[in-house]
Design a protein around this motif. Structure first.
Motif, PDB file in Angstrom:
ATOM      1  N   PHE A  32       1.431  -1.415  -0.289  1.00 55.99           N
ATOM      2  CA  PHE A  32      -0.391  -0.072  -0.159  1.00 55.99           C
ATOM      3  C   PHE A  32       1.301   1.163  -0.206  1.00 55.99           C
ATOM      4  CE2 PHE A  32      -2.254  -3.737   1.370  1.00 55.99           C
ATOM      5  CZ  PHE A  32      -3.456  -3.195   2.117  1.00 55.99           C
ATOM      6  N   HIS A  33       0.876   1.926  -1.277  1.00 60.65           N
ATOM      7  CA  HIS A  33       1.964   3.569  -1.510  1.00 60.65           C
ATOM      8  C   HIS A  33       1.364   4.478  -0.169  1.00 60.65           C
ATOM      9  CE1 HIS A  33      -0.964   5.084  -4.259  1.00 60.65           C
ATOM     10  NE2 HIS A  33      -0.631   3.803  -4.728  1.00 60.65           N
ATOM     11  N   SER A  34       1.904   5.531  -0.210  1.00 62.32           N
ATOM     12  CA  SER A  34       2.192   6.969  -0.204  1.00 62.32           C
ATOM     13  C   SER A  34       1.596   7.242  -1.001  1.00 62.32           C
ATOM     14  CB  SER A  34       2.949   6.964   0.708  1.00 62.32           C
ATOM     15  OG  SER A  34       3.013   8.663   1.048  1.00 62.32           O
ATOM     16  N   LEU A  35       0.432   8.496  -0.434  1.00 63.87           N
ATOM     17  CA  LEU A  35       0.163   9.529  -1.093  1.00 63.87           C
ATOM     18  C   LEU A  35       0.823  10.512  -1.938  1.00 63.87           C
ATOM     19  CD1 LEU A  35      -2.523  11.675  -1.803  1.00 63.87           C
ATOM     20  CD2 LEU A  35      -2.371  12.586   0.632  1.00 63.87           C
ATOM     21  N   LEU A  36       1.970  10.854  -1.299  1.00 59.26           N
ATOM     22  CA  LEU A  36       2.887  11.542  -1.732  1.00 59.26           C
ATOM     23  C   LEU A  36       3.904  11.099  -2.907  1.00 59.26           C
ATOM     24  CD1 LEU A  36       3.652  13.945   1.016  1.00 59.26           C
ATOM     25  CD2 LEU A  36       1.881  14.508  -1.042  1.00 59.26           C
ATOM     26  N   ALA A  37       3.640  10.049  -2.576  1.00 62.69           N
ATOM     27  CA  ALA A  37       4.739   9.186  -3.493  1.00 62.69           C
ATOM     28  C   ALA A  37       4.359   7.580  -4.010  1.00 62.69           C
ATOM     29  CB  ALA A  37       5.503   8.455  -2.232  1.00 62.69           C
ATOM     30  N   ASP A  38       3.170   6.993  -5.741  1.00 62.20           N
ATOM     31  CA  ASP A  38       2.664   6.256  -6.022  1.00 62.20           C
ATOM     32  C   ASP A  38       3.424   4.826  -5.785  1.00 62.20           C
ATOM     33  OD1 ASP A  38       4.724   6.486  -7.675  1.00 62.20           O
ATOM     34  OD2 ASP A  38       3.340   6.858  -9.412  1.00 62.20           O
ATOM     35  N   GLN A  39       2.854   3.985  -6.287  1.00 68.30           N
ATOM     36  CA  GLN A  39       3.132   2.548  -6.128  1.00 68.30           C
ATOM     37  C   GLN A  39       4.786   2.259  -6.329  1.00 68.30           C
ATOM     38  OE1 GLN A  39       3.619   0.107  -8.598  1.00 68.30           O
ATOM     39  NE2 GLN A  39       3.108   1.682 -10.695  1.00 68.30           N
ATOM     40  N   SER A  40       5.118   2.508  -7.741  1.00 66.65           N
ATOM     41  CA  SER A  40       6.389   2.902  -8.343  1.00 66.65           C
ATOM     42  C   SER A  40       7.175   3.429  -6.644  1.00 66.65           C
ATOM     43  CB  SER A  40       6.338   3.897  -9.039  1.00 66.65           C
ATOM     44  OG  SER A  40       6.974   4.566  -8.595  1.00 66.65           O
ATOM     45  N   SER A  41       7.136   3.190  -5.799  1.00 67.32           N
ATOM     46  CA  SER A  41       7.679   3.562  -4.286  1.00 67.32           C
ATOM     47  C   SER A  41       8.286   2.528  -3.634  1.00 67.32           C
ATOM     48  CB  SER A  41       7.350   4.951  -3.852  1.00 67.32           C
ATOM     49  OG  SER A  41       6.283   4.387  -2.846  1.00 67.32           O
ATOM     50  N   TRP A  42       7.624   1.339  -4.050  1.00 66.73           N
ATOM     51  CA  TRP A  42       8.526   0.178  -4.163  1.00 66.73           C
ATOM     52  C   TRP A  42       9.486  -0.476  -4.499  1.00 66.73           C
ATOM     53  CZ3 TRP A  42       6.855  -0.673   0.758  1.00 66.73           C
ATOM     54  CH2 TRP A  42       6.226   0.020   1.368  1.00 66.73           C
ATOM     55  N   ASP A  43       9.358   0.489  -6.011  1.00 64.26           N
ATOM     56  CA  ASP A  43      10.159  -0.548  -6.877  1.00 64.26           C
ATOM     57  C   ASP A  43      11.405  -1.240  -6.982  1.00 64.26           C
ATOM     58  OD1 ASP A  43       8.274  -0.836  -8.402  1.00 64.26           O
ATOM     59  OD2 ASP A  43       8.847   1.321  -9.595  1.00 64.26           O
ATOM     60  N   LEU A  44      12.193  -0.173  -6.003  1.00 62.18           N
ATOM     61  CA  LEU A  44      13.311  -1.000  -5.723  1.00 62.18           C
ATOM     62  C   LEU A  44      14.172  -2.113  -4.101  1.00 62.18           C
ATOM     63  CD1 LEU A  44      15.056   2.899  -4.935  1.00 62.18           C
ATOM     64  CD2 LEU A  44      15.414   1.309  -6.792  1.00 62.18           C
ATOM     65  N   ILE A  45      12.627  -1.745  -3.720  1.00 61.15           N
ATOM     66  CA  ILE A  45      12.592  -3.540  -2.750  1.00 61.15           C
ATOM     67  C   ILE A  45      12.062  -4.891  -3.687  1.00 61.15           C
ATOM     68  CG2 ILE A  45      13.179  -2.004  -0.836  1.00 61.15           C
ATOM     69  CD1 ILE A  45       9.798  -2.953  -0.037  1.00 61.15           C
ATOM     70  N   THR A  46      11.775  -4.598  -4.304  1.00 61.08           N
ATOM     71  CA  THR A  46      10.343  -5.498  -4.584  1.00 61.08           C
ATOM     72  C   THR A  46      11.594  -6.037  -5.696  1.00 61.08           C
ATOM     73  OG1 THR A  46       9.452  -4.617  -6.591  1.00 61.08           O
ATOM     74  CG2 THR A  46       7.931  -3.922  -5.351  1.00 61.08           C
ATOM     75  N   PRO A  47      12.324  -5.953  -5.789  1.00 62.42           N
ATOM     76  CA  PRO A  47      13.714  -7.700  -6.994  1.00 62.42           C
ATOM     77  C   PRO A  47      12.985  -8.737  -5.586  1.00 62.42           C
ATOM     78  CG  PRO A  47      14.100  -5.177  -8.339  1.00 62.42           C
ATOM     79  CD  PRO A  47      12.680  -4.724  -6.535  1.00 62.42           C
ATOM     80  N   SER A  48      13.593  -8.038  -4.163  1.00 61.65           N
ATOM     81  CA  SER A  48      13.892  -8.890  -3.455  1.00 61.65           C
ATOM     82  C   SER A  48      12.757  -9.299  -2.584  1.00 61.65           C
ATOM     83  CB  SER A  48      14.834  -8.057  -2.142  1.00 61.65           C
ATOM     84  OG  SER A  48      16.136  -7.406  -2.896  1.00 61.65           O
ATOM     85  N   LEU A  49      11.860  -8.590  -2.745  1.00 55.35           N
ATOM     86  CA  LEU A  49      10.403  -9.811  -1.872  1.00 55.35           C
ATOM     87  C   LEU A  49       9.837 -10.874  -3.159  1.00 55.35           C
ATOM     88  CD1 LEU A  49       8.636  -6.707  -1.006  1.00 55.35           C
ATOM     89  CD2 LEU A  49      10.203  -7.826   0.647  1.00 55.35           C
ATOM     90  N   ILE A  50      10.758 -10.312  -4.050  1.00 58.44           N
ATOM     91  CA  ILE A  50       9.017 -11.422  -4.951  1.00 58.44           C
ATOM     92  C   ILE A  50      10.344 -12.841  -4.948  1.00 58.44           C
ATOM     93  CG2 ILE A  50       8.047 -10.019  -6.546  1.00 58.44           C
ATOM     94  CD1 ILE A  50      10.381 -10.651  -8.829  1.00 58.44           C
ATOM     95  N   LYS A  51      11.844 -12.990  -4.726  1.00 57.62           N
ATOM     96  CA  LYS A  51      12.297 -14.337  -4.719  1.00 57.62           C
ATOM     97  C   LYS A  51      11.675 -14.997  -3.067  1.00 57.62           C
ATOM     98  CE  LYS A  51      16.760 -11.353  -5.577  1.00 57.62           C
ATOM     99  NZ  LYS A  51      18.260 -11.143  -5.439  1.00 57.62           N
ATOM    100  N   THR A  52      11.370 -14.440  -2.687  1.00 59.29           N
ATOM    101  CA  THR A  52      11.013 -15.415  -1.911  1.00 59.29           C
ATOM    102  C   THR A  52       8.433 -15.480  -1.312  1.00 59.29           C
ATOM    103  OG1 THR A  52      11.354 -13.329   0.079  1.00 59.29           O
ATOM    104  CG2 THR A  52      12.908 -15.621   0.226  1.00 59.29           C
TER     105      THR A  52
END
Length: 264
Positions: A32-52
């Motif tokens: 769930f992203h922030s008001l001032l930062a859209d869903q792309s604000s997660w992009d730097l950690i999703t490559p790690s998260l999708i490993k598990t």
């Protein structure tokens, strides 16, 4: 980054579409992203998260391709809950929210406590102080009268400390551009909800295991808000991230992942 592995989905509930990206397998993490930062604000950690994990990266109602359902946190939470239910996940998911997304994730858990297995609540809380409420009213009024451009610098200051902005001009320019794309109704509705919200009486009964994370220099939702949230939740732990501000997963992805690793 492995963004190519994400698939974009749209699911309709009562005639309103909710858009999200999904990748990976295993227990789902709903972002769930922030008001001032859209869903792309997660992009730097999703490559790690999708490993598990299976990662479900929401565009909250009113953002990107997700239809506006009004400013009410309850309406937004119910829309998201219905869509998650429709996915028929084999295991209860982890909710992970940042800022406004943290409030939405928490409110969704309060209204649908059987839905998430765990909560990661980054830089949020239960209720803003009167100066905090006034800040939302002021931003909303200025945006209404002069457009989002009039408060873009204020918004960036709420996300990132000045020193960080000076050191990362390209990231700030990108964030500002994305902020200016927020639909005005979405922004106004969120400001109204956040300036009146008080979840304190409700969270004391929420027994879901929770990790409350906050950046040391967060000006938008200061550390005492997270401290109060962690104290009120019956099954929560608190981690304060040194040197970081309102969107720690963007500022220092490694530190953020390290903070949440054992919990998720």
């Amino acid at each position: 980054m492995q963004m190519h592995s994400f698939e974009t989905h749209q699911i309709s509930n009562q005639g309103k579409n909710l858009s999200f990206k999904s990748a990976g397998s295993g227990q789902a993490i709903v972002l769930f992203h922030s008001l001032l930062a859209d869903q792309s604000s997660w992009d730097l950690i999703t490559p790690s998260l999708i490993k598990t994990h299976q990662v479900i990266q929401l565009s909250l109602p009113g953002f990107d391709e997700s239809d506006f359902v009004g400013g009410s946190l309850d309406a937004i939470s119910d829309q998201i809950a219905e869509v998650i239910h429709s996915l028929k996940l084999t295991q209860a998911p982890i909710f992970m929210g940042n800022g406004y997304g943290g409030f939405v994730a928490l409110n969704t858990a309060l209204r649908h406590p059987q839905l998430p297995a765990k909560l990661v609540l980054a830089d949020c809380g239960t209720c803003f102080s009167e100066p905090g409420r006034a800040a939302f009213r002021g931003m909303s009024e200025n945006a209404k009268n002069k457009g989002l451009i009039a408060i873009a610098d204020v918004a960036m200051r709420r996300l990132f400390a000045p020193e960080y902005q000076t050191q990362h001009p390209q990231l700030i320019a990108d964030r500002k551009e994305r902020f200016l794309n927020i639909h005005m109704d979405t922004f106004q509705g969120a400001c109204a909800a956040l300036s009146t919200m008080d979840l304190r009486p409700l969270v004391t009964n929420l027994a879901i295991p929770s990790l409350v994370v906050v950046g040391e220099f967060d000006e938008a939702t200061p550390v005492p808000m997270s401290e109060e949230l962690a104290k009120l939740l019956p099954n929560a732990q608190l981690k304060i991230l040194p040197g970081l501000a309102h969107v720690p997963q963007l500022q220092d992805p490694h530190a953020f992942l390290e903070a949440i690793h054992s919990f998720i």
